[in-house]
Design a protein around this motif. Structure first.
Motif, PDB file in Angstrom:
ATOM      1  N   GLY A 126       7.424  59.910  63.204  1.00  0.00           N
ATOM      2  CA  GLY A 126       8.510  60.848  62.962  1.00  0.00           C
ATOM      3  C   GLY A 126       8.056  62.281  62.786  1.00  0.00           C
ATOM      4  N   VAL A 127       6.922  62.499  62.141  1.00  0.00           N
ATOM      5  CA  VAL A 127       6.434  63.868  61.942  1.00  0.00           C
ATOM      6  C   VAL A 127       6.086  64.506  63.280  1.00  0.00           C
ATOM      7  CG1 VAL A 127       4.044  63.127  61.516  1.00  0.00           C
ATOM      8  CG2 VAL A 127       4.845  65.327  60.624  1.00  0.00           C
ATOM      9  N   ALA A 128       5.616  63.717  64.234  1.00  0.00           N
ATOM     10  CA  ALA A 128       5.337  64.232  65.576  1.00  0.00           C
ATOM     11  C   ALA A 128       6.641  64.572  66.292  1.00  0.00           C
ATOM     12  CB  ALA A 128       4.527  63.223  66.373  1.00  0.00           C
ATOM     13  N   VAL A 129       7.673  63.748  66.083  1.00  0.00           N
ATOM     14  CA  VAL A 129       8.989  64.026  66.659  1.00  0.00           C
ATOM     15  C   VAL A 129       9.524  65.347  66.119  1.00  0.00           C
ATOM     16  CG1 VAL A 129      11.392  63.249  66.802  1.00  0.00           C
ATOM     17  CG2 VAL A 129       9.525  61.591  67.010  1.00  0.00           C
ATOM     18  N   ASP A 130       9.382  65.569  64.813  1.00  0.00           N
ATOM     19  CA  ASP A 130       9.826  66.828  64.208  1.00  0.00           C
ATOM     20  C   ASP A 130       9.092  68.017  64.817  1.00  0.00           C
ATOM     21  OD1 ASP A 130      11.630  65.539  62.541  1.00  0.00           O
ATOM     22  OD2 ASP A 130      10.221  65.413  60.863  1.00  0.00           O
ATOM     23  N   CYS A 131       7.795  67.853  65.053  1.00  0.00           N
ATOM     24  CA  CYS A 131       6.999  68.916  65.655  1.00  0.00           C
ATOM     25  C   CYS A 131       7.482  69.196  67.079  1.00  0.00           C
ATOM     26  CB  CYS A 131       5.522  68.540  65.644  1.00  0.00           C
ATOM     27  SG  CYS A 131       4.438  69.829  66.298  1.00  0.00           S
ATOM     28  N   LEU A 132       7.749  68.145  67.835  1.00  0.00           N
ATOM     29  CA  LEU A 132       8.241  68.309  69.204  1.00  0.00           C
ATOM     30  C   LEU A 132       9.550  69.098  69.217  1.00  0.00           C
ATOM     31  CD1 LEU A 132       8.285  67.708  72.260  1.00  0.00           C
ATOM     32  CD2 LEU A 132       9.444  65.550  71.693  1.00  0.00           C
ATOM     33  N   ARG A 133      10.483  68.711  68.378  1.00  0.00           N
ATOM     34  CA  ARG A 133      11.775  69.407  68.342  1.00  0.00           C
ATOM     35  C   ARG A 133      11.578  70.888  68.032  1.00  0.00           C
ATOM     36  NH1 ARG A 133      13.902  65.072  64.768  1.00  0.00           N
ATOM     37  NH2 ARG A 133      14.848  63.470  66.051  1.00  0.00           N
ATOM     38  N   TRP A 134      10.682  71.189  67.087  1.00  0.00           N
ATOM     39  CA  TRP A 134      10.422  72.574  66.725  1.00  0.00           C
ATOM     40  C   TRP A 134       9.820  73.338  67.903  1.00  0.00           C
ATOM     41  CZ3 TRP A 134       5.664  75.161  66.246  1.00  0.00           C
ATOM     42  CH2 TRP A 134       5.742  76.436  65.692  1.00  0.00           C
ATOM     43  N   LEU A 135       8.855  72.720  68.589  1.00  0.00           N
ATOM     44  CA  LEU A 135       8.223  73.378  69.730  1.00  0.00           C
ATOM     45  C   LEU A 135       9.236  73.682  70.827  1.00  0.00           C
ATOM     46  CD1 LEU A 135       4.909  71.324  69.999  1.00  0.00           C
ATOM     47  CD2 LEU A 135       5.076  73.782  69.549  1.00  0.00           C
ATOM     48  N   LEU A 136      10.167  72.775  71.056  1.00  0.00           N
ATOM     49  CA  LEU A 136      11.165  72.982  72.104  1.00  0.00           C
ATOM     50  C   LEU A 136      12.080  74.166  71.809  1.00  0.00           C
ATOM     51  CD1 LEU A 136      12.133  69.266  72.867  1.00  0.00           C
ATOM     52  CD2 LEU A 136      10.808  70.809  74.335  1.00  0.00           C
ATOM     53  N   ARG A 137      12.148  74.571  70.541  1.00  0.00           N
ATOM     54  CA  ARG A 137      12.991  75.711  70.172  1.00  0.00           C
ATOM     55  C   ARG A 137      12.246  77.045  70.229  1.00  0.00           C
ATOM     56  NH1 ARG A 137      14.478  72.081  65.900  1.00  0.00           N
ATOM     57  NH2 ARG A 137      13.247  73.320  64.422  1.00  0.00           N
ATOM     58  N   GLN A 138      10.922  77.000  70.458  1.00  0.00           N
ATOM     59  CA  GLN A 138      10.125  78.219  70.414  1.00  0.00           C
ATOM     60  C   GLN A 138      10.168  78.961  71.751  1.00  0.00           C
ATOM     61  OE1 GLN A 138       9.116  78.954  67.243  1.00  0.00           O
ATOM     62  NE2 GLN A 138      10.250  77.015  67.022  1.00  0.00           N
ATOM     63  N   PRO A 139      10.400  80.273  71.712  1.00  0.00           N
ATOM     64  CA  PRO A 139      10.399  81.049  72.957  1.00  0.00           C
ATOM     65  C   PRO A 139       8.983  81.133  73.539  1.00  0.00           C
ATOM     66  CG  PRO A 139      10.559  82.515  71.064  1.00  0.00           C
ATOM     67  CD  PRO A 139      10.684  81.115  70.533  1.00  0.00           C
ATOM     68  N   GLY A 140       8.903  81.143  74.847  1.00  0.00           N
ATOM     69  CA  GLY A 140       7.611  81.280  75.504  1.00  0.00           C
ATOM     70  C   GLY A 140       6.754  80.034  75.457  1.00  0.00           C
ATOM     71  N   VAL A 141       7.348  78.892  75.162  1.00  0.00           N
ATOM     72  CA  VAL A 141       6.616  77.622  75.076  1.00  0.00           C
ATOM     73  C   VAL A 141       7.232  76.620  76.051  1.00  0.00           C
ATOM     74  CG1 VAL A 141       6.144  75.617  73.625  1.00  0.00           C
ATOM     75  CG2 VAL A 141       5.816  77.907  72.707  1.00  0.00           C
ATOM     76  N   GLU A 142       6.382  75.963  76.815  1.00  0.00           N
ATOM     77  CA  GLU A 142       6.812  74.874  77.696  1.00  0.00           C
ATOM     78  C   GLU A 142       6.065  73.610  77.306  1.00  0.00           C
ATOM     79  OE1 GLU A 142       6.734  73.492  82.411  1.00  0.00           O
ATOM     80  OE2 GLU A 142       5.777  75.364  81.789  1.00  0.00           O
ATOM     81  N   VAL A 143       6.788  72.578  76.925  1.00  0.00           N
ATOM     82  CA  VAL A 143       6.169  71.300  76.590  1.00  0.00           C
ATOM     83  C   VAL A 143       6.051  70.489  77.870  1.00  0.00           C
ATOM     84  CG1 VAL A 143       6.311  69.191  75.234  1.00  0.00           C
ATOM     85  CG2 VAL A 143       7.095  71.354  74.241  1.00  0.00           C
ATOM     86  N   LEU A 144       4.828  70.315  78.325  1.00  0.00           N
ATOM     87  CA  LEU A 144       4.592  69.587  79.584  1.00  0.00           C
ATOM     88  C   LEU A 144       4.836  68.095  79.438  1.00  0.00           C
ATOM     89  CD1 LEU A 144       1.323  71.291  80.896  1.00  0.00           C
ATOM     90  CD2 LEU A 144       3.699  71.854  81.433  1.00  0.00           C
ATOM     91  N   GLY A 145       4.662  67.579  78.219  1.00  0.00           N
ATOM     92  CA  GLY A 145       4.860  66.154  78.000  1.00  0.00           C
ATOM     93  C   GLY A 145       4.333  65.739  76.644  1.00  0.00           C
ATOM     94  N   VAL A 146       4.549  64.471  76.337  1.00  0.00           N
ATOM     95  CA  VAL A 146       4.037  63.894  75.099  1.00  0.00           C
ATOM     96  C   VAL A 146       3.225  62.655  75.434  1.00  0.00           C
ATOM     97  CG1 VAL A 146       5.969  64.761  73.724  1.00  0.00           C
ATOM     98  CG2 VAL A 146       6.078  62.459  74.685  1.00  0.00           C
ATOM     99  N   VAL A 147       2.173  62.429  74.661  1.00  0.00           N
ATOM    100  CA  VAL A 147       1.368  61.217  74.772  1.00  0.00           C
ATOM    101  C   VAL A 147       1.621  60.426  73.491  1.00  0.00           C
ATOM    102  CG1 VAL A 147      -0.933  60.244  75.062  1.00  0.00           C
ATOM    103  CG2 VAL A 147      -0.367  62.442  76.125  1.00  0.00           C
ATOM    104  N   CYS A 148       2.173  59.230  73.630  1.00  0.00           N
ATOM    105  CA  CYS A 148       2.550  58.463  72.446  1.00  0.00           C
ATOM    106  C   CYS A 148       2.465  56.978  72.743  1.00  0.00           C
ATOM    107  CB  CYS A 148       3.971  58.830  72.005  1.00  0.00           C
ATOM    108  SG  CYS A 148       5.245  58.438  73.239  1.00  0.00           S
TER     109      CYS A 148
END
Length: 253
Positions: free
Chosen positions: A11-33
């Motif tokens: 869950g803490v990784a999920v929270d981090c992902l959601r936060w990153l998706l809201r950041q300007p100038g950031v592209e999340v290429l994917g997650v390894v889980c």
């Protein structure tokens, strides 16, 4: 645009992902889980699952070796369960930041929270550091320490370290992708703080679950605290009739 890959299943990784998706100038290429069914404690505590949430959010779910085929700027490992090798680390131009659920430089490895209670430490913490091929030995970026209360169980330390760890990531990641953060050598810091770095291994810590026959009450209580984690075997006493489990009253049991 900074290209980021997130490593982590909880869950803490999920929270981090959601936060990153809201950041300007950031592209999340994917997650390894993990793609395996949730472990018992995660089912009991209804811990969010990265695999499910990433697919819901439209973020690609990658296998670890697929990282070697990509070019990214930064990796963010959030309580990820596998070691990254040189072939993975070298795919990131900035490097990979790891959230380690214990205070560095003194406590490396696994089950540090249980060890902290067993050892009678009055303080615990959480850290973020640059990853290398060794366990929790990379340059230290930030650490947050907090007191261990007399009644805290290992699960409560686990929760606090995740909470404060996420705060550290939110504080430091923007500085990192903007090029304003490096890191501190852990051995130099250990010498300055006059602490001895130690690497804890889960198998060795679990051996401390067995409570000796004539243990004092405070020893029994602290051992119970150290292994009171939902969905996991608690501390125990060995009798001629088998194990007798020992636990304490808690909202998390």
């Amino acid at each position: 645009m900074k290209r980021i890959i997130v490593f982590g299943s909880m869950g803490v990784a999920v929270d981090c992902l959601r936060w990153l998706l809201r950041q300007p100038g950031v592209e999340v290429l994917g997650v390894v889980c993990s793609t395996e069914p949730l472990s018992k404690w995660r089912l009991v505590q209804k811990d969010e699952n990265m695999y499910d949430e990433a697919r819901r959010l439209g973020v690609p779910v990658l296998k670890l070796e697929q990282v070697c085929e990509l070019e990214a700027d930064l990796g963010v490992s959030v309580r990820y369960h596998e070691l990254l090798r040189a072939r993975h680390l070298e795919r990131f131009t900035l490097g990979v930041v790891n959230l380690h659920g214990a205070p560095l430089p003194e406590m490396r490895g696994s089950m540090c929270d249980a060890a902290a209670i067993i050892e009678g430490r009055e303080e615990y913490g959480t850290s973020i550091h640059w990853m290398n091929e060794k366990v929790d030995e990379g340059l230290l970026i930030g650490v947050k320490r907090f007191p261990i209360k007399p009644a805290d169980t290992v699960y409560e330390l686990f929760q606090l370290s995740n909470q404060y760890g996420l705060d550290l990531l939110k504080e430091w990641l923007p500085r990192i992708w903007e090029g304003h953060s490096t890191g501190v050598d852990q051995l130099a810091l250990a010498e300055e703080l006059q602490v001895e770095p130690r690497t804890y291994r889960a198998q060795e810590v679990r051996m401390l679950k067995q409570i000796p026959e004539h243990a004092a009450p405070h020893f029994i209580y602290n051992t119970a605290r150290a292994f009171q984690f939902p969905g996991h075997e608690p501390a125990y006493m060995q009798t001629d009739h088998g194990k007798v489990y020992v636990s304490i009253a808690s909202d998390n049991t």
